[in-house]
Structure formats: structure tokens, C-alpha cells
Design a protein around this motif. Sequence first.
Motif, short mmCIF file in Angstrom:
data_model
loop_
_atom_site.label_atom_id
_atom_site.label_comp_id
_atom_site.label_asym_id
_atom_site.label_seq_id
_atom_site.Cartn_x
_atom_site.Cartn_y
_atom_site.Cartn_z
N ARG A 127 15.20 8.94 7.98
CA ARG A 127 14.67 9.08 6.62
C ARG A 127 13.66 7.96 6.37
O ARG A 127 13.96 6.78 6.53
N PHE A 128 12.45 8.38 5.97
CA PHE A 128 11.37 7.46 5.67
C PHE A 128 11.08 7.51 4.18
O PHE A 128 10.88 8.60 3.63
N GLY A 129 10.99 6.36 3.54
CA GLY A 129 10.67 6.37 2.12
C GLY A 129 10.13 5.03 1.63
O GLY A 129 10.43 3.99 2.20
N LEU A 130 9.35 5.10 0.55
CA LEU A 130 8.81 3.91 -0.10
C LEU A 130 9.22 3.99 -1.57
O LEU A 130 8.44 4.44 -2.43
N PRO A 131 10.44 3.56 -1.88
CA PRO A 131 10.98 3.74 -3.23
C PRO A 131 10.62 2.63 -4.22
O PRO A 131 11.20 2.56 -5.30
N GLU A 132 9.67 1.77 -3.86
CA GLU A 132 9.40 0.59 -4.68
C GLU A 132 9.07 0.93 -6.13
O GLU A 132 9.43 0.17 -7.05
N VAL A 133 8.37 2.07 -6.37
CA VAL A 133 8.02 2.40 -7.76
C VAL A 133 9.26 2.65 -8.61
O VAL A 133 9.21 2.52 -9.84
N LYS A 134 10.36 2.99 -7.99
CA LYS A 134 11.61 3.20 -8.73
C LYS A 134 12.20 1.87 -9.21
O LYS A 134 13.12 1.85 -10.03
N ARG A 135 11.68 0.77 -8.65
CA ARG A 135 12.17 -0.56 -9.02
C ARG A 135 11.10 -1.38 -9.76
O ARG A 135 11.22 -2.59 -9.89
N GLY A 136 10.02 -0.70 -10.15
CA GLY A 136 8.96 -1.40 -10.86
C GLY A 136 7.98 -2.12 -9.97
O GLY A 136 7.19 -2.94 -10.46
N LEU A 137 8.01 -1.84 -8.66
CA LEU A 137 7.16 -2.54 -7.70
C LEU A 137 6.23 -1.55 -7.00
O LEU A 137 6.26 -0.35 -7.27
N ILE A 138 5.42 -2.05 -6.08
CA ILE A 138 4.65 -1.21 -5.16
C ILE A 138 5.01 -1.62 -3.74
O ILE A 138 5.55 -2.70 -3.51
N ALA A 139 4.71 -0.75 -2.80
CA ALA A 139 5.00 -1.02 -1.39
C ALA A 139 3.94 -1.98 -0.85
O ALA A 139 2.97 -1.58 -0.21
N ALA A 140 4.15 -3.28 -1.11
CA ALA A 140 3.13 -4.29 -0.86
C ALA A 140 3.16 -4.87 0.55
O ALA A 140 2.38 -5.77 0.86
N GLY A 141 4.05 -4.36 1.40
CA GLY A 141 4.10 -4.83 2.79
C GLY A 141 3.25 -3.97 3.71
O GLY A 141 3.50 -3.93 4.91
N GLY A 142 2.27 -3.30 3.14
CA GLY A 142 1.38 -2.46 3.93
C GLY A 142 1.50 -0.99 3.61
O GLY A 142 0.64 -0.19 4.01
N GLY A 143 2.52 -0.58 2.87
CA GLY A 143 2.72 0.84 2.59
C GLY A 143 1.58 1.44 1.78
O GLY A 143 1.03 2.49 2.14
N VAL A 144 1.20 0.79 0.68
CA VAL A 144 0.14 1.31 -0.17
C VAL A 144 -1.19 1.31 0.57
O VAL A 144 -2.04 2.20 0.36
N ILE A 145 -1.38 0.35 1.45
CA ILE A 145 -2.64 0.25 2.19
C ILE A 145 -2.67 1.18 3.39
O ILE A 145 -3.65 1.92 3.61
N ARG A 146 -1.61 1.18 4.19
CA ARG A 146 -1.65 1.90 5.47
C ARG A 146 -1.35 3.39 5.35
O ARG A 146 -1.94 4.19 6.08
N LEU A 147 -0.44 3.77 4.47
CA LEU A 147 -0.04 5.18 4.44
C LEU A 147 -1.22 6.11 4.18
O LEU A 147 -1.37 7.12 4.89
N PRO A 148 -2.12 5.81 3.20
CA PRO A 148 -3.26 6.72 3.00
C PRO A 148 -4.25 6.70 4.17
O PRO A 148 -5.11 7.59 4.25
N GLN A 149 -4.17 5.70 5.04
CA GLN A 149 -5.02 5.67 6.22
C GLN A 149 -4.47 6.57 7.33
O GLN A 149 -5.21 6.97 8.23
N ARG A 150 -3.17 6.86 7.27
CA ARG A 150 -2.51 7.58 8.36
C ARG A 150 -2.35 9.07 8.10
O ARG A 150 -2.32 9.86 9.03
N ILE A 151 -2.21 9.43 6.82
CA ILE A 151 -2.00 10.84 6.48
C ILE A 151 -2.93 11.21 5.32
O ILE A 151 -3.49 10.32 4.66
N PRO A 152 -3.11 12.51 5.05
CA PRO A 152 -4.02 12.89 3.96
C PRO A 152 -3.65 12.25 2.62
O PRO A 152 -2.47 12.03 2.32
#
Length: 258
Positions: A127-152
Amino acid sequence: MSTPPAHPVRTERIGSTLLITLDRPEARNAVNAAVAAGLTGALDELEADPALRAGVLTGAGGTFSAGMDLKAAVRGESPEVAGRGFGGLTEADREKPLIAAVEGWAMGGGFELALACDLIVTAEDARFGLPEVKRGLIAAGGGVIRLPQRIPYHLAMELLLTGEPVDGRRAAELGLANRVTAAGQTVAEALQLAERLGGNAPLALAAVKRVVRAADGASDADAFAFQRGEMAALMASADVREGMTAFAERRPARWTGR
């Protein structure tokens, strides 16, 4: 007398591959300061030893990583390493290929550790997930930056904005994984993949990674200029001469990394 805690990151040399295991199964391999330091040391070991050609990163106990250890964070521990990012990996400058072998949960920072690797092997029920927005955060360890580079874009935004996870098979359909296995088989598959990578010229593998990084967001002119420099260095290397000689002599190449 109390028993000292086990080291939270284990390494094992298997041929020319370094198997790196996050080993806090009681905490679902969540990353605290000790894990970040241990992973940093393991990555340094991989980079420093010319006999090691690739690494495989996995987690103990059927879980890859639940991400940041929130309890440790509340105590003031940082899961980041200066200049190297979350877990000592997400912003690290590495030359050797690293493969994530994902079983179970890769959530938040755990997903980001996998995204920081060069290849991903996943179990079909991972299971892959970036649930940070559920905690008031963003995926700041590369998720917000890298994920849109890897998939549409729209698929990346769905994962980032909903915080909902996807399983390993869906991750592969999205283009996030190189291989999908049955549960419990990711490390074996990743080690086989690492062995195939390790049969190639180490200078060339490192050059591929540098050119890919340099070309990201660069103009064609700048990317090709950078690549010309890498090609000039490769053409002057002993390994290129060895590769050509081995091809002519119909034998496996004996790489020296020089």
C-alpha cells in the motif's frame, strides 16, 4: 542488566549488492533519528565500496515504512539529515542504483523513501499513500515534488489531495513500480534486478544517473552539453576500452570503475 536495542538499520552484502533493511518492525519501520542515521551510514557504505554495485532498500516484518515516527517527532527528534533530507535519503546525492523492495505499507515518508530510489519492486498487496493532507501537512520529503514527475499530473494530484492509498498493482499500473510480485517475494526479485544492474559498467551507471538529474527541467541544449562532458569522461576511461575488448572477444567484461 538491560539488553541494548538492536540497530534499527541492518546491512547484508549479497554478491555485489548491499541489502539495506529498516529494522523497527514494532514501529512499522517508522523513521526516527536513529533510523535516519543508520540509513545514512548504509548509503555511505554502498557508495564507498567499489565492490558494491547496487543497493536494495526494504523493511523488516512485512512493512516497508510507515514514514515519520510521530512520537519521536513530538519528543523533538528529527528524521532528517542535514543536506540529505528525510531518512538521509530523499535529498542525498547518490551515484549507485538503489532499488526499493516494498512489502506492506509505504506511507508518507515511507512512500517518499521509495520515490527517492531508482527502481521500485512492489508486492501486489503493498500500500502506497501520502496522507499528509489529512494531518494538515504536505508530503515535503519529495512526494509533492517527485510524484507529478513520475506519473500524469491528474493522477498525482488525486493521491496528493485525497491522501488515499493505492495497492501495489495499481501503483504499477500508474507507472510507479518496475516489477510486481506476490507478497514476500520483493527482496528476491529486487536482488535479481540489482545483479543485472551490477553486471554493467559502474562508471556508465553513475553517468546515466547524473545526466538524468541534469536534464530534468533543463533545455535540450544544456542537457546535451552536460551529456557531452559525461561522454568525454567515459570515452577516456579504462572501462570503455574493456567493454569494447570484451565484446570483440565474446567474454564478460571485467569492470574496474576506472
